[in-house]
Write an enzyme that holds these catalytic residues in place. Structure first.
Site, PDB file in Angstrom:
ATOM      1  N   ASN A 145     -43.892  26.523 -11.453  1.00 41.22           N
ATOM      2  CA  ASN A 145     -44.598  27.623 -10.296  1.00 41.22           C
ATOM      3  C   ASN A 145     -46.074  27.707 -10.818  1.00 41.22           C
ATOM      4  O   ASN A 145     -46.901  28.216  -9.956  1.00 41.22           O
ATOM      5  CB  ASN A 145     -43.662  29.078 -10.221  1.00 41.22           C
ATOM      6  CG  ASN A 145     -43.297  29.317 -11.378  1.00 41.22           C
ATOM      7  OD1 ASN A 145     -42.584  28.856 -12.175  1.00 41.22           O
ATOM      8  ND2 ASN A 145     -43.539  30.636 -11.523  1.00 41.22           N
ATOM      9  N   GLN A 173     -40.575  25.518  -5.898  1.00 44.14           N
ATOM     10  CA  GLN A 173     -41.897  25.369  -5.707  1.00 44.14           C
ATOM     11  C   GLN A 173     -42.025  23.719  -5.249  1.00 44.14           C
ATOM     12  O   GLN A 173     -43.248  23.580  -4.767  1.00 44.14           O
ATOM     13  CB  GLN A 173     -42.570  25.415  -7.188  1.00 44.14           C
ATOM     14  CG  GLN A 173     -42.639  27.039  -7.500  1.00 44.14           C
ATOM     15  CD  GLN A 173     -43.476  27.798  -6.582  1.00 44.14           C
ATOM     16  OE1 GLN A 173     -44.400  27.283  -5.748  1.00 44.14           O
ATOM     17  NE2 GLN A 173     -43.403  29.096  -6.744  1.00 44.14           N
ATOM     18  N   ALA A 194     -37.225  30.164   1.072  1.00 41.01           N
ATOM     19  CA  ALA A 194     -37.991  30.014   2.397  1.00 41.01           C
ATOM     20  C   ALA A 194     -39.348  30.113   2.457  1.00 41.01           C
ATOM     21  O   ALA A 194     -40.295  29.704   2.827  1.00 41.01           O
ATOM     22  CB  ALA A 194     -37.063  30.605   3.475  1.00 41.01           C
ATOM     23  N   THR A 231     -21.923  38.544   6.206  1.00 35.02           N
ATOM     24  CA  THR A 231     -22.475  37.865   7.254  1.00 35.02           C
ATOM     25  C   THR A 231     -23.751  37.374   7.106  1.00 35.02           C
ATOM     26  O   THR A 231     -24.573  37.994   6.500  1.00 35.02           O
ATOM     27  CB  THR A 231     -22.632  39.024   8.407  1.00 35.02           C
ATOM     28  OG1 THR A 231     -21.344  39.772   8.774  1.00 35.02           O
ATOM     29  CG2 THR A 231     -23.106  38.736   9.840  1.00 35.02           C
ATOM     30  N   CYS A 318     -45.261  39.084 -10.622  1.00 37.62           N
ATOM     31  CA  CYS A 318     -44.402  40.041 -11.483  1.00 37.62           C
ATOM     32  C   CYS A 318     -44.000  41.134 -10.592  1.00 37.62           C
ATOM     33  O   CYS A 318     -44.903  41.678  -9.984  1.00 37.62           O
ATOM     34  CB  CYS A 318     -45.066  40.156 -12.820  1.00 37.62           C
ATOM     35  SG  CYS A 318     -44.391  41.618 -13.665  1.00 37.62           S
TER      36      CYS A 318
HETATM   37  N1  PLP Z   1     -37.988  29.980  -8.593  1.00 36.37           N
HETATM   38  C1  PLP Z   1     -39.280  29.672  -8.814  1.00 36.37           C
HETATM   39  C2  PLP Z   1     -39.916  28.246  -9.445  1.00 36.37           C
HETATM   40  C3  PLP Z   1     -40.196  30.513  -8.085  1.00 36.37           C
HETATM   41  O1  PLP Z   1     -41.281  30.232  -8.137  1.00 36.37           O
HETATM   42  C4  PLP Z   1     -39.504  31.762  -7.517  1.00 36.37           C
HETATM   43  C5  PLP Z   1     -40.499  32.672  -6.919  1.00 36.37           C
HETATM   44  O2  PLP Z   1     -41.443  32.848  -7.435  1.00 36.37           O
HETATM   45  C6  PLP Z   1     -38.411  31.733  -7.667  1.00 36.37           C
HETATM   46  C7  PLP Z   1     -37.199  31.181  -8.227  1.00 36.37           C
HETATM   47  C8  PLP Z   1     -37.514  33.045  -7.001  1.00 36.37           C
HETATM   48  O3  PLP Z   1     -37.540  32.931  -5.439  1.00 36.37           O
HETATM   49  P1  PLP Z   1     -37.209  34.051  -4.589  1.00 36.37           P
HETATM   50  O4  PLP Z   1     -38.627  34.883  -4.499  1.00 36.37           O
HETATM   51  O5  PLP Z   1     -36.834  33.545  -3.239  1.00 36.37           O
HETATM   52  O6  PLP Z   1     -36.188  34.977  -5.261  1.00 36.37           O
END
Ligand code: PLP
Length: 379
Positions: A145, A173, A194, A231, A318
């Site tokens: 990310n 990502q 999503a 649900t 964060c």
């Molecule tokens: N994994 C990665 C690599 C991410 O960049 C993120 C979100 O920043 C997540 C997991 C977490 O996803 P969510 O925000 O849908 O919980």
């Protein structure tokens, strides 16, 4: 993205969250306007079920999977949690650059280091697998990310499967940014979210390869084939499905963002040849650049860019809203980890967004005190 009443003038933080696609908004609204529980047997329930199943097909198609393997969750975090805790493996190995949604999913995760380029160290992975112990689960993300570095998943799978280990990949990502085909990657489980592809926040999925099962953590009423009770979030899932259809159709356009990103990096280097682009020697997502401004703390940069109407981040978003030095860069052994910000482009990014960023970058760098000689106009 142009400025709006709802966002910054120049939005360059698509890896944190992407603008919701109009098609996803329409799908969410349509689902909200219909009444029906997908578990009900009457017509209204069957219509809601159809919405969920159509979305399941679209999400499966985005990653070349079977719809039956798609389990909808509340997002990428829950998808990772379910994969790491539901797979029935007591030993879990994960790379040091995983998102905290993986690293904090359970105790006792064994960390696999990465190289200075931000790529998982395959020799160390193999040594850890060979060292023995219970059959493991290996979790390595498809793309990071922060740096955008794409991980050698086929090699991870080959090594892991040779040692009887399962492989999970956090593709949150990667999906919608590069082609993702679960079958050719060979992974057993894959996580999606999503809101990274222009769907709504608060919905995601873990996708299982044929023959792979997970034990539900939340069992409740047995929804999602007993793998995730409760649900279903029908409007969110409908929006996820609509976003998945468009993200798949627009993959080529997304790939083309690499030339805009590369031009931006060249221009930054003209302003300051010492600027470091982390992970640039490895294959990267086409939209992501994690770059340092020598001598200027990331926190200062993020605030200065914000004042100029430019949204970037100092790494992963964060929850506290604080700007902390990047754990990913530290894991890569980067010297300048405190001075790096992430720019992540998206489908609606324009050259004018990049120009605004470069102007602000040059101005901030010049003002840092010792940057007089490097203060050239951004090319
Ligand atoms: N994994 C990665 C690599 C991410 O960049 C993120 C979100 O920043 C997540 C997991 C977490 O996803 P969510 O925000 O849908 O919980």
């Amino acid at each position: 993205m142009t400025g709006s009443a709802f966002g910054p003038q120049f939005y360059l933080d698509h890896n944190a969250t992407a603008p919701v696609r109009p098609a996803a908004i329409a799908a969410v609204e349509a689902a909200l306007r219909r009444c029906g529980n997908p578990s009900s047997v009457h017509g209204a329930g069957r219509a809601a079920r159809r919405t969920v199943e159509d979305a399941r097909d679209a999400v499966a198609a985005l990653v070349g999977a079977d719809s039956v393997g798609v389990i909808f969750t509340s997002g990428g975090t829950e998808a990772n949690f379910l994969a790491l805790n539901g797979a029935g493996r007591t030993r879990v190995l994960a790379s040091t650059i995983e998102h905290s949604a993986v690293l904090n999913a359970r105790d006792g995760i064994e960390l696999v280091p990465v190289t200075a380029d931000g790529v998982v160290d395959l020799a160390r992975l193999e040594a850890m697998l060979t060292a023995g112990g219970a059959p493991a689960l290996v979790s390595v993300m498809l793309a990071n990310n922060e740096t955008g570095v794409i991980q050698p998943l086929e090699d991870v799978v080959r090594l892991a499967h040779a040692h009887g280990a399962l492989v999970h990949t956090d593709a949150v990502q990667a999906a919608g940014k590069i082609a993702v085909d679960m079958a050719s990657l060979g992974v057993d489980m894959l996580s999606l979210s999503a809101h990274k592809i222009g769907g709504p926040q608060g919905v995601g999925a873990v996708v299982l390869a044929p023959g792979v099962s997970v034990a539900g953590i939340v069992t409740g009423g047995g929804q999602e084939r007993g793998r995730r009770g409760g649900t279903e979030n029908v409007p969110g899932i409908a929006g996820f499905g609509a976003a998945a259809v468009e993200a798949l159709a627009e993959l080529n356009g997304f790939t083309a963002l690499a030339s805009m990103r590369d031009g931006m990096e060249r221009a930054v280097r003209k302003i300051c040849p010492g600027a470091v682009v982390y992970g640039e020697r490895a294959p990267r997502l086409p939209n992501t650049s994690f770059l340092s401004m020598p001598g200027v703390k990331a926190e200062t940069q993020v605030m200065a860019f914000d004042l100029a109407g430019i949204a970037v981040s100092a790494g992963s978003a964060c929850s506290s809203g604080k700007v902390a030095a990047s754990r990913v860069l530290r894991a890569m052994g980067a010297a300048d980890a405190d001075n790096a910000v992430r720019v992540s482009l998206g489908a609606s990014s324009k050259e004018s967004d990049v120009s605004a960023f470069l102007d602000a970058w040059a101005s901030l760098y010049t003002r840092r005190g010792d940057g007089r000689a490097a203060a050239q106009p951004a090319a």
